[in-house]
Write a protein that holds these residues in place. Structure first.
Motif, PDB file in Angstrom:
ATOM      1  N   ALA A  78       0.833  -1.195   0.000  1.00 27.40           N
ATOM      2  CA  ALA A  78       0.000   0.000   0.000  1.00 27.40           C
ATOM      3  C   ALA A  78       0.868   1.245   0.000  1.00 27.40           C
ATOM      4  O   ALA A  78       1.954   1.282   0.583  1.00 27.40           O
ATOM      5  N   ALA A  79       0.396   2.275  -0.690  1.00 33.16           N
ATOM      6  CA  ALA A  79       1.112   3.551  -0.718  1.00 33.16           C
ATOM      7  C   ALA A  79       1.002   4.208   0.656  1.00 33.16           C
ATOM      8  O   ALA A  79       0.082   3.909   1.437  1.00 33.16           O
ATOM      9  N   PRO A  80       1.919   5.084   0.991  1.00 36.22           N
ATOM     10  CA  PRO A  80       1.870   5.756   2.294  1.00 36.22           C
ATOM     11  C   PRO A  80       0.581   6.552   2.448  1.00 36.22           C
ATOM     12  O   PRO A  80       0.191   7.297   1.559  1.00 36.22           O
ATOM     13  N   THR A  81      -0.100   6.336   3.556  1.00 33.87           N
ATOM     14  CA  THR A  81      -1.367   7.024   3.779  1.00 33.87           C
ATOM     15  C   THR A  81      -1.385   7.793   5.091  1.00 33.87           C
ATOM     16  O   THR A  81      -2.387   8.409   5.429  1.00 33.87           O
ATOM     17  N   GLY A  82      -0.306   7.708   5.866  1.00 33.86           N
ATOM     18  CA  GLY A  82      -0.295   8.373   7.150  1.00 33.86           C
ATOM     19  C   GLY A  82      -0.315   9.876   7.009  1.00 33.86           C
ATOM     20  O   GLY A  82       0.531  10.473   6.358  1.00 33.86           O
ATOM     21  N   GLY A  83      -1.293  10.516   7.597  1.00 33.83           N
ATOM     22  CA  GLY A  83      -1.374  11.956   7.537  1.00 33.83           C
ATOM     23  C   GLY A  83      -1.903  12.441   6.191  1.00 33.83           C
ATOM     24  O   GLY A  83      -2.237  11.685   5.295  1.00 33.83           O
ATOM     25  N   ARG A  84      -1.940  13.737   6.057  1.00 34.79           N
ATOM     26  CA  ARG A  84      -2.452  14.369   4.844  1.00 34.79           C
ATOM     27  C   ARG A  84      -1.348  14.462   3.803  1.00 34.79           C
ATOM     28  O   ARG A  84      -0.253  14.921   4.099  1.00 34.79           O
ATOM     29  N   VAL A  85      -1.636  13.992   2.588  1.00 32.03           N
ATOM     30  CA  VAL A  85      -0.652  14.020   1.517  1.00 32.03           C
ATOM     31  C   VAL A  85      -0.963  15.187   0.589  1.00 32.03           C
ATOM     32  O   VAL A  85      -2.077  15.300   0.057  1.00 32.03           O
ATOM     33  N   HIS A  86       0.023  16.045   0.391  1.00 28.24           N
ATOM     34  CA  HIS A  86      -0.135  17.185  -0.506  1.00 28.24           C
ATOM     35  C   HIS A  86       0.430  16.818  -1.887  1.00 28.24           C
ATOM     36  O   HIS A  86       1.316  15.982  -2.006  1.00 28.24           O
ATOM     37  N   GLY A  87      -0.097  17.458  -2.911  1.00 31.24           N
ATOM     38  CA  GLY A  87       0.430  17.255  -4.264  1.00 31.24           C
ATOM     39  C   GLY A  87      -0.249  16.107  -4.994  1.00 31.24           C
ATOM     40  O   GLY A  87      -1.197  15.489  -4.496  1.00 31.24           O
ATOM     41  N   ASP A  88       0.283  15.823  -6.179  1.00 30.93           N
ATOM     42  CA  ASP A  88      -0.294  14.802  -7.062  1.00 30.93           C
ATOM     43  C   ASP A  88       0.426  13.474  -6.825  1.00 30.93           C
ATOM     44  O   ASP A  88       1.486  13.205  -7.393  1.00 30.93           O
ATOM     45  N   LEU A  89      -0.152  12.635  -5.970  1.00 27.35           N
ATOM     46  CA  LEU A  89       0.485  11.373  -5.607  1.00 27.35           C
ATOM     47  C   LEU A  89       0.529  10.410  -6.795  1.00 27.35           C
ATOM     48  O   LEU A  89       1.506   9.671  -6.977  1.00 27.35           O
ATOM     49  N   ALA A  90      -0.533  10.407  -7.622  1.00 28.12           N
ATOM     50  CA  ALA A  90      -0.568   9.516  -8.786  1.00 28.12           C
ATOM     51  C   ALA A  90       0.537   9.879  -9.782  1.00 28.12           C
ATOM     52  O   ALA A  90       1.192   8.996 -10.355  1.00 28.12           O
ATOM     53  N   GLU A  91       0.761  11.182  -9.989  1.00 31.76           N
ATOM     54  CA  GLU A  91       1.823  11.609 -10.897  1.00 31.76           C
ATOM     55  C   GLU A  91       3.194  11.257 -10.326  1.00 31.76           C
ATOM     56  O   GLU A  91       4.112  10.872 -11.062  1.00 31.76           O
ATOM     57  N   ALA A  92       3.347  11.362  -9.002  1.00 27.20           N
ATOM     58  CA  ALA A  92       4.612  10.986  -8.376  1.00 27.20           C
ATOM     59  C   ALA A  92       4.885   9.502  -8.579  1.00 27.20           C
ATOM     60  O   ALA A  92       6.023   9.094  -8.864  1.00 27.20           O
TER      61      ALA A  92
END
Length: 358
Positions: A93-107
């Protein structure tokens, strides 16, 4: 963290000697260019392959439970992701802890594409640098620590195999990761062979697919220098053949006339026809007849055509015709004659010409 799995060949039955094993029966043998053109084309070839399941079995055995990022190309009719799922691989699983800013899919897409550092991806997508690092670990992609000590020469040796007649063949997908950057095999081989980075595109001087022997590679400055040393020869205009016509621009001024030779360009020759243009319009004539006789009467054009330039008429006009022509000229209204006198003189001249056969 899984270790990097090297596939000695991206399609075992296509890249090995066809006489060596079952691979000789593969539907992709001799069709590698089509196979590499798209996944849809590759799957279409695999669908009718008689050794498809043997190929898939070989791929699963070699790749084990490695993640899709370390697999390459279509094998046994399945993509790297499909084979990974079939092998029992579970994507972390991708990191989900806390609020993620930015475009995670593009990263994630940039990480899988390779070639960029965590800092570059963070700057491009707005995702935090530490989040990108965690995502890289979750995708089980190599980190800088994983790649330390792996030189370009070692990576090149790891991804190539010797071919016939001095060729060196790249195996697996067309690119690899070296020192944190993704590079195509053909550029990596140039860099190792010439001890410098290539400028512009790298092209092969041989026609062997997937050959990366550095002696067979050139970049733009090398091709420019070769062109300057051996400039292309000036283009020689193609020779044009013609059919010829004897043309009398003023048909009523005597047997010598005001003749000229017209040329009509030949556009094509077949066994039965000669095709040419007559005053800009396409036409044709019988090739066998004109080559046998040297000339032919074209019924549609109502013209006599020649295979070679004809001679201009040189037969002198009889004395009586010369006198009649002079009388006709003297009777012309422009020279003081009348219309009736000119018509009478013209009729007499034409009648004498017919009798003389000219």
């Amino acid at each position: 963290m899984s270790t990097l799995v090297s596939n000695p060949r991206s399609r075992p039955h296509a890249d090995t000697d066809p006489a060596a094993d079952w691979g000789a029966l593969g539907a992709c043998v001799g069709k590698l260019r089509d196979f590499h053109s798209s996944d849809a084309t590759a799957k279409a070839l695999c669908a009718g392959c008689p050794v498809r399941f043997r190929c898939l079995e070989e791929a699963l055995r070699e790749e084990g439970t490695t993640p899709p990022g370390y697999r390459s190309d279509i094998r046994g009719g399945l993509t790297p992701s499909e084979r990974a799922a079939l092998s029992g691989y579970v994507r972390p699983a991708a990191p989900t802890g806390g609020r993620v800013h930015g475009d995670l899919a593009e990263a994630e897409r940039l990480l899988l594409a390779g070639g960029l550092t965590n800092e570059d991806i963070a700057h491009t997508t707005g995702v935090g640098r530490h989040t990108v690092a965690k995502l890289r670990l979750a995708l089980e992609l190599p980190t800088r620590a994983d790649l330390q000590g792996v030189t370009p020469t070692e990576r090149l040796a790891h991804r190539t195999r010797p071919g016939q007649d001095g060729h060196v063949l790249w195996t697996g997908c067309e690119s690899t990761v070296v020192a944190g950057r993704r590079v195509k095999g053909i550029r990596l081989a140039f860099e190792v062979g010439y001890s410098r980075l290539p400028e512009g595109s790298v092209k092969r001087t041989c026609d062997v697919h997937r050959c990366v022997a550095w002696q067979h590679l050139t970049d733009r400055p090398m091709r420019d220098a070769l062109t300057a040393a051996n400039p292309p020869a000036p283009a020689v205009p193609a020779s044009v053949e013609y059919l010829y016509e004897l043309w009398d621009a003023n048909w009523d001024d005597g047997p010598l006339g005001n003749y000229e030779i017209r040329r009509h360009p030949i556009t094509k020759k077949t066994n039965l026809q000669i095709r040419f243009t007559y005053l800009g319009r396409p036409s044709f004539t019988d090739r066998q007849r004109i080559e046998a006789d040297g000339e032919i009467y074209h019924r549609r054009l109502r013209r006599l055509l020649y295979l070679a330039p004809p001679e201009l008429p040189t037969r002198p006009e009889p004395a009586d015709l010369q006198a009649l022509r002079q009388a006709m000229a003297a009777a012309h209204p422009d020279r003081g004659g009348t219309d009736a006198a000119f018509m009478t003189a013209h009729a007499a001249y034409q009648q004498a010409r017919r009798r003389a056969g000219v």
